[in-house]
Write an enzyme that holds these catalytic residues in place. Structure first.
Site, short mmCIF file in Angstrom:
data_model
loop_
_atom_site.label_atom_id
_atom_site.label_comp_id
_atom_site.label_asym_id
_atom_site.label_seq_id
_atom_site.Cartn_x
_atom_site.Cartn_y
_atom_site.Cartn_z
NE ARG A 177 -4.19 -1.59 0.18
CZ ARG A 177 -4.25 -2.84 -0.28
NH1 ARG A 177 -3.23 -3.36 -0.93
NH2 ARG A 177 -5.35 -3.55 -0.13
CB SER A 234 -9.23 -1.73 4.04
OG SER A 234 -9.54 -2.94 3.39
CD GLU A 292 -6.08 1.42 2.25
OE1 GLU A 292 -5.53 1.11 1.20
OE2 GLU A 292 -7.19 2.00 2.25
N1 EPU Z 1 -11.86 -10.99 8.86
C1 EPU Z 1 -12.48 -10.78 10.06
N2 EPU Z 1 -13.59 -9.99 10.06
C2 EPU Z 1 -14.10 -9.44 8.95
C3 EPU Z 1 -13.47 -9.68 7.72
C4 EPU Z 1 -12.34 -10.45 7.70
O1 EPU Z 1 -12.05 -11.24 11.08
O2 EPU Z 1 -15.10 -8.73 9.05
C5 EPU Z 1 -10.63 -11.82 8.85
C6 EPU Z 1 -10.92 -13.15 8.24
O3 EPU Z 1 -10.41 -14.13 9.08
C7 EPU Z 1 -10.15 -13.16 6.93
C8 EPU Z 1 -9.11 -12.10 7.11
O4 EPU Z 1 -9.64 -11.20 8.07
O5 EPU Z 1 -9.57 -14.40 6.71
C9 EPU Z 1 -8.82 -11.37 5.82
O6 EPU Z 1 -10.03 -10.80 5.33
P1 EPU Z 1 -10.21 -10.38 3.79
O7 EPU Z 1 -9.93 -11.54 2.92
O8 EPU Z 1 -11.53 -9.74 3.65
O9 EPU Z 1 -9.04 -9.35 3.53
P2 EPU Z 1 -8.51 -8.10 4.36
O10 EPU Z 1 -7.14 -8.45 4.82
O11 EPU Z 1 -9.46 -7.65 5.41
C10 EPU Z 1 -7.32 -7.01 2.31
C11 EPU Z 1 -7.21 -5.65 1.71
C12 EPU Z 1 -8.42 -5.35 0.84
C13 EPU Z 1 -8.52 -6.43 -0.25
C14 EPU Z 1 -8.61 -7.79 0.42
C15 EPU Z 1 -8.59 -8.94 -0.57
C16 EPU Z 1 -5.92 -4.27 3.24
C17 EPU Z 1 -5.97 -3.21 4.29
N3 EPU Z 1 -7.12 -4.65 2.75
O12 EPU Z 1 -8.42 -7.00 3.20
O13 EPU Z 1 -8.22 -4.10 0.21
O14 EPU Z 1 -9.63 -6.22 -1.10
O15 EPU Z 1 -7.49 -7.99 1.30
O16 EPU Z 1 -7.31 -9.08 -1.07
O17 EPU Z 1 -4.85 -4.71 2.85
C18 EPU Z 1 -8.56 -1.75 0.54
O18 EPU Z 1 -7.34 -1.63 0.61
O19 EPU Z 1 -9.33 -0.76 0.64
C19 EPU Z 1 -9.14 -3.07 0.35
C20 EPU Z 1 -10.47 -3.28 0.33
#
Ligand code: EPU
Length: 348
Positions: free
Chosen positions: A164, A241, A342
């Protein structure tokens, strides 16, 4: 080039909060950009460069200077048989470019389907999702140097990409206006199915999925998390995010794991930077008392993803920031982890 005054910024962002720009100019060419900068200089105005507005929180008092909205359009293709070079104007809609690449049977950005915002924002924060980051396919960035008013072509290495981040939002913040981005994509390449959600989606499929099927799957998964812009979904009135996934040292990670196992919990994590661990910010938020759907007021947490702060209608930037601070404070208190925002905070 038209310079307007007192232009509301909230409608130009996906979160929909904040005040007006004192001066506002939409630029369609590099010459417009130069003219706009000269205008700002002559009046000693601070400049903010606005793209698709999908990763911003604008302060209630707005921006006390010039906002330059980049609307440079055009997509050019240059095909050498193996690789397709896509040169896109910074104002082009990002998802339209992904659709175009997929239609051309080119891989490299298919997992980045459905991300709101414009092409120009993608190198700035090294947009990433579902196992891909734009830094893997960006060949160069054509940008206007704010200091010299020269147009420069920066190579991928020049951009200094990491999670990022790039030079554009770190050490050279404010130095460049991104005008065009060149992506090098693999013709006929296979889609990338590395991320758990995607692997799960295609489990049991008889044949490997096509690029188009991956694009559709990513859009569907994003929609399920309120991360696909849709006027019918109030959970997507957000800046995506709201916090970065923290990258912890081995010691910090060990401490966090200890705290979690004392409560019989396990935090999702991924190896990062050889000795570090990237942990889920969404999990930290949820396990600090901020469940999906949290908040009775105008600012709350999405019902579909704990990492998205949403404007439930008529929220002020102050209300959004208050919730952000409450979350940061609680996560620090319970888990001893500092969450970093973010989105870009404008005018605070
Ligand atoms: N999770 C929770 N609660 C929730 C959602 C997720 O505990 O409400 C846990 C789950 O265990 C899951 C893990 O968090 O396995 C990861 O969740 P998710 O796959 O939704 O990905 P994220 O890490 O929350 C990141 C990026 C997103 C991107 C997704 C998919 C960042 C800050 N965010 O989210 O990017 O779409 O991965 O690759 O790196 C953004 O930057 O605005 C964004 C949406």
């Amino acid at each position: 080039m038209l310079i307007q005054q007192n232009v509301p910024l909230a409608p130009l962002t996906t979160l929909g909060v904040g005040g007006p720009a004192q001066f506002f100019s939409e630029i369609h060419t590099p010459e417009d950009a130069i003219e706009a900068i000269r205008f700002a200089r002559s009046r000693k105005l601070p400049v903010f460069v606005l793209g698709g507005g999908s990763n911003l929180v604008v302060a209630d008092k707005g921006w006390p200077g010039l906002v330059i909205k980049v609307a440079i359009s055009g997509i050019q293709m240059n095909d050498d048989g193996e690789q397709l070079r896509l040169e896109a104007g910074a104002g082009e809609d990002w998802d339209k470019l992904v659709a175009h690449a997929v239609e051309q049977d080119c891989s490299g950005i298919e997992c980045l389907s459905g991300i709101p915002g414009s092409v120009g924002g993608t190198p700035v924060q090294n947009v990433g999702a579902y196992g891909q980051e734009v830094s893997e396919t960006i060949q160069s960035v054509i940008a206007l140097d704010f200091n010299t008013l020269e147009i420069r072509e920066l190579s991928r290495e020049d951009c200094g990409f990491s999670y990022r981040a790039s030079i554009f939002n770190t050490k050279k913040r404010g130095r460049y206006i991104v005008l065009k981005v060149v992506y090098a994509l693999a013709r006929g390449g296979a889609p990338k199915i590395a991320y758990a959600d995607l692997q799960k989606y295609f489990t049991g499929a008889a044949t490997p999925p096509t690029l188009l099927q991956v694009r559709k799957a990513v859009r569907k998964i994003r929609a399920g998390k309120g991360m696909l812009i849709s006027s019918a979904d109030p959970d997507c009135r957000s800046a995506g995010s709201f916090f970065k996934n923290p990258v912890l040292s081995a010691e910090q990670f060990e401490e966090l794991t200890r705290r979690a196992s004392a409560l019989n919990l396990k935090i999702p994590s991924y190896p990062a930077l050889e000795t570090h661990h990237k942990v889920s910010a969404a999990w930290l938020v949820e396990n600090s008392g901020f469940q999906k759907g949290f908040g009775a007021g105008r600012a709350g947490i999405s019902h579909k993803h704990a990492l998205a702060i949403v404007n439930r209608g008529g929220a002020s930037a102050a209300e959004i920031i208050e919730l952000k601070e409450n979350i940061q404070q609680k996560v620090k208190e319970i888990w001893n982890v500092s969450l970093e925002p973010e989105p870009v905070l404008v005018g605070f």
